[in-house]
Motif scaffolding. Sequence first.
Motif, PDB file in Angstrom:
ATOM      1  N   VAL A  98       0.830  -1.202   0.000  1.00 10.90           N
ATOM      2  CA  VAL A  98       0.000   0.000   0.000  1.00 10.90           C
ATOM      3  C   VAL A  98       0.867   1.256   0.000  1.00 10.90           C
ATOM      4  O   VAL A  98       0.615   2.210  -0.747  1.00 10.90           O
ATOM      5  N   GLY A  99       1.915   1.261   0.820  1.00  8.14           N
ATOM      6  CA  GLY A  99       2.820   2.407   0.856  1.00  8.14           C
ATOM      7  C   GLY A  99       3.478   2.666  -0.486  1.00  8.14           C
ATOM      8  O   GLY A  99       3.594   3.815  -0.931  1.00  8.14           O
ATOM      9  N   LEU A 100       3.898   1.597  -1.150  1.00  5.52           N
ATOM     10  CA  LEU A 100       4.536   1.746  -2.453  1.00  5.52           C
ATOM     11  C   LEU A 100       3.555   2.252  -3.507  1.00  5.52           C
ATOM     12  O   LEU A 100       3.911   3.083  -4.351  1.00  5.52           O
ATOM     13  N   VAL A 101       2.338   1.751  -3.477  1.00  2.00           N
ATOM     14  CA  VAL A 101       1.333   2.212  -4.447  1.00  2.00           C
ATOM     15  C   VAL A 101       1.035   3.691  -4.235  1.00  2.00           C
ATOM     16  O   VAL A 101       0.945   4.462  -5.203  1.00  2.00           O
ATOM     17  N   VAL A 102       0.911   4.104  -2.982  1.00  2.00           N
ATOM     18  CA  VAL A 102       0.661   5.521  -2.692  1.00  2.00           C
ATOM     19  C   VAL A 102       1.826   6.381  -3.189  1.00  2.00           C
ATOM     20  O   VAL A 102       1.628   7.441  -3.791  1.00  2.00           O
ATOM     21  N   ASP A 103       3.056   5.933  -2.972  1.00  2.00           N
ATOM     22  CA  ASP A 103       4.234   6.702  -3.382  1.00  2.00           C
ATOM     23  C   ASP A 103       4.398   6.743  -4.901  1.00  2.00           C
ATOM     24  O   ASP A 103       4.749   7.780  -5.471  1.00  2.00           O
ATOM     25  N   ARG A 104       4.129   5.618  -5.551  1.00  2.00           N
ATOM     26  CA  ARG A 104       4.357   5.530  -6.991  1.00  2.00           C
ATOM     27  C   ARG A 104       3.214   6.140  -7.798  1.00  2.00           C
ATOM     28  O   ARG A 104       3.408   6.562  -8.928  1.00  2.00           O
ATOM     29  N   ALA A 105       2.019   6.163  -7.213  1.00  2.00           N
ATOM     30  CA  ALA A 105       0.824   6.682  -7.882  1.00  2.00           C
ATOM     31  C   ALA A 105       0.659   6.121  -9.288  1.00  2.00           C
ATOM     32  O   ALA A 105       0.535   6.867 -10.259  1.00  2.00           O
ATOM     33  N   PRO A 106       0.652   4.795  -9.411  1.00  2.00           N
ATOM     34  CA  PRO A 106       0.474   4.199 -10.740  1.00  2.00           C
ATOM     35  C   PRO A 106      -0.999   4.246 -11.157  1.00  2.00           C
ATOM     36  O   PRO A 106      -1.869   4.581 -10.355  1.00  2.00           O
ATOM     37  N   GLY A 107      -1.260   3.924 -12.398  1.00  2.00           N
ATOM     38  CA  GLY A 107      -2.646   3.760 -12.806  1.00  2.00           C
ATOM     39  C   GLY A 107      -3.257   2.573 -12.078  1.00  2.00           C
ATOM     40  O   GLY A 107      -2.569   1.587 -11.812  1.00  2.00           O
ATOM     41  N   LEU A 108      -4.516   2.670 -11.736  1.00  2.00           N
ATOM     42  CA  LEU A 108      -5.175   1.619 -10.953  1.00  2.00           C
ATOM     43  C   LEU A 108      -6.265   0.924 -11.757  1.00  2.00           C
ATOM     44  O   LEU A 108      -7.259   0.452 -11.203  1.00  2.00           O
ATOM     45  N   GLU A 109      -6.064   0.849 -13.069  1.00  2.00           N
ATOM     46  CA  GLU A 109      -7.079   0.235 -13.927  1.00  2.00           C
ATOM     47  C   GLU A 109      -7.344  -1.226 -13.560  1.00  2.00           C
ATOM     48  O   GLU A 109      -8.500  -1.667 -13.538  1.00  2.00           O
ATOM     49  N   GLU A 110      -6.270  -1.975 -13.269  1.00  2.00           N
ATOM     50  CA  GLU A 110      -6.450  -3.386 -12.896  1.00  2.00           C
ATOM     51  C   GLU A 110      -7.196  -3.520 -11.579  1.00  2.00           C
ATOM     52  O   GLU A 110      -8.018  -4.428 -11.400  1.00  2.00           O
ATOM     53  N   VAL A 111      -6.907  -2.627 -10.656  1.00  2.00           N
ATOM     54  CA  VAL A 111      -7.587  -2.642  -9.357  1.00  2.00           C
ATOM     55  C   VAL A 111      -9.078  -2.359  -9.558  1.00  2.00           C
ATOM     56  O   VAL A 111      -9.942  -3.056  -9.007  1.00  2.00           O
ATOM     57  N   ASP A 112      -9.378  -1.343 -10.362  1.00  2.00           N
ATOM     58  CA  ASP A 112     -10.779  -0.996 -10.633  1.00  2.00           C
ATOM     59  C   ASP A 112     -11.502  -2.139 -11.350  1.00  2.00           C
ATOM     60  O   ASP A 112     -12.674  -2.427 -11.067  1.00  2.00           O
ATOM     61  N   ALA A 113     -10.802  -2.797 -12.279  1.00  2.00           N
ATOM     62  CA  ALA A 113     -11.414  -3.908 -13.015  1.00  2.00           C
ATOM     63  C   ALA A 113     -11.761  -5.053 -12.072  1.00  2.00           C
ATOM     64  O   ALA A 113     -12.805  -5.715 -12.228  1.00  2.00           O
ATOM     65  N   ALA A 114     -10.910  -5.284 -11.070  1.00  2.00           N
ATOM     66  CA  ALA A 114     -11.182  -6.348 -10.096  1.00  2.00           C
ATOM     67  C   ALA A 114     -12.428  -6.020  -9.278  1.00  2.00           C
ATOM     68  O   ALA A 114     -13.243  -6.902  -8.985  1.00  2.00           O
ATOM     69  N   VAL A 115     -12.589  -4.746  -8.911  1.00  2.00           N
ATOM     70  CA  VAL A 115     -13.787  -4.348  -8.165  1.00  2.00           C
ATOM     71  C   VAL A 115     -15.032  -4.534  -9.027  1.00  2.00           C
ATOM     72  O   VAL A 115     -16.077  -5.002  -8.543  1.00  2.00           O
ATOM     73  N   THR A 116     -14.928  -4.190 -10.302  1.00  2.00           N
ATOM     74  CA  THR A 116     -16.072  -4.369 -11.203  1.00  2.00           C
ATOM     75  C   THR A 116     -16.468  -5.841 -11.295  1.00  2.00           C
ATOM     76  O   THR A 116     -17.664  -6.178 -11.295  1.00  2.00           O
ATOM     77  N   ARG A 117     -15.476  -6.732 -11.334  1.00  2.00           N
ATOM     78  CA  ARG A 117     -15.787  -8.168 -11.354  1.00  2.00           C
ATOM     79  C   ARG A 117     -16.452  -8.600 -10.051  1.00  2.00           C
ATOM     80  O   ARG A 117     -17.326  -9.475 -10.045  1.00  2.00           O
ATOM     81  N   MET A 118     -16.040  -7.988  -8.938  1.00  2.00           N
ATOM     82  CA  MET A 118     -16.687  -8.290  -7.656  1.00  2.00           C
ATOM     83  C   MET A 118     -18.169  -7.954  -7.705  1.00  2.00           C
ATOM     84  O   MET A 118     -19.012  -8.692  -7.181  1.00  2.00           O
ATOM     85  N   GLU A 119     -18.484  -6.826  -8.326  1.00  4.27           N
ATOM     86  CA  GLU A 119     -19.876  -6.378  -8.383  1.00  4.27           C
ATOM     87  C   GLU A 119     -20.745  -7.331  -9.191  1.00  4.27           C
ATOM     88  O   GLU A 119     -21.974  -7.306  -9.066  1.00  4.27           O
ATOM     89  N   ARG A 120     -20.121  -8.178 -10.010  1.00  3.20           N
ATOM     90  CA  ARG A 120     -20.860  -9.122 -10.837  1.00  3.20           C
ATOM     91  C   ARG A 120     -20.754 -10.559 -10.334  1.00  3.20           C
ATOM     92  O   ARG A 120     -21.303 -11.477 -10.949  1.00  3.20           O
ATOM     93  N   ALA A 121     -20.049 -10.773  -9.221  1.00  4.78           N
ATOM     94  CA  ALA A 121     -19.821 -12.128  -8.718  1.00  4.78           C
ATOM     95  C   ALA A 121     -21.148 -12.810  -8.382  1.00  4.78           C
ATOM     96  O   ALA A 121     -22.030 -12.219  -7.744  1.00  4.78           O
ATOM     97  N   ALA A 122     -21.275 -14.058  -8.825  1.00  6.89           N
ATOM     98  CA  ALA A 122     -22.539 -14.780  -8.670  1.00  6.89           C
ATOM     99  C   ALA A 122     -22.658 -15.488  -7.332  1.00  6.89           C
ATOM    100  O   ALA A 122     -23.769 -15.766  -6.871  1.00  6.89           O
ATOM    101  N   ASP A 123     -21.526 -15.833  -6.706  1.00  5.01           N
ATOM    102  CA  ASP A 123     -21.579 -16.547  -5.434  1.00  5.01           C
ATOM    103  C   ASP A 123     -20.330 -16.243  -4.618  1.00  5.01           C
ATOM    104  O   ASP A 123     -19.438 -15.521  -5.069  1.00  5.01           O
TER     105      ASP A 123
END
Length: 222
Positions: A98-123
């Motif tokens: 988490v500290g490294l991500v905050v410092d590096r400020a990379p794009g978080l497209e993969e993180v957002d995509a994972a959340v979107t898949r969570m919203e569609r999880a069937a079980d």
Amino acid sequence: MSAQVAPARRRGLADEVADRIRDAIFDGVYAPGSPLREVELAEALGVSRGPVREALLKLDREGLVRSEWHRGTTVTSLSEVDVAELDSLRAALEQLAVGLVVDRAPGLEEVDAAVTRMERAADEHEMVRCDLEFHDAIYRAAGHRRLGEAWQAIRSQVHLFLLTRIGVETDGYLAGIPAEHRQLADALRARDREAALELFATHRKHAFDILAGRPAPGLSGG
């Protein structure tokens, strides 16, 4: 006399068998404590016992199964010590990530995509897989190869940890997990180190409390 290198062995089949057994465990076909018998697995997978034996050794090294001479091989059942050690180790790795991500400020497209898949999880089992993919994306975003390797070394056991968690309680799990992870992603995007670390710690703590028999209201944990 020159040193001799032993001939390479083909391990493709054993790796495939390990993948099939691992997926069956993660899909809930084999619950923690379930016996895994070589003969039955070989018949079910249409292979000889050799690749099954190698596959079980691989899964044993991952901590996903345990082999004992008097009990055979079983899917790992996490003890209180296992749960506490996994939680503390995961916390240490995640704090660095988490500290490294905050410092590096990379794009978080993969993180957002994972959340979107969570919203569609069937079980619940699909949600656990999405949860792990979310954390995979964070470790990739951290840009620290050895940290990523350390995460991969415990990933199967963390998956088992989360499966054990949903085995104890599922109330609110499917509904709550996506929103919690969206909040975690937003904290990373805001580059608020203190808030992000606190949110991730609270998120981990609830899953730990459920396994420790101390459920806290209002959170889903993962």
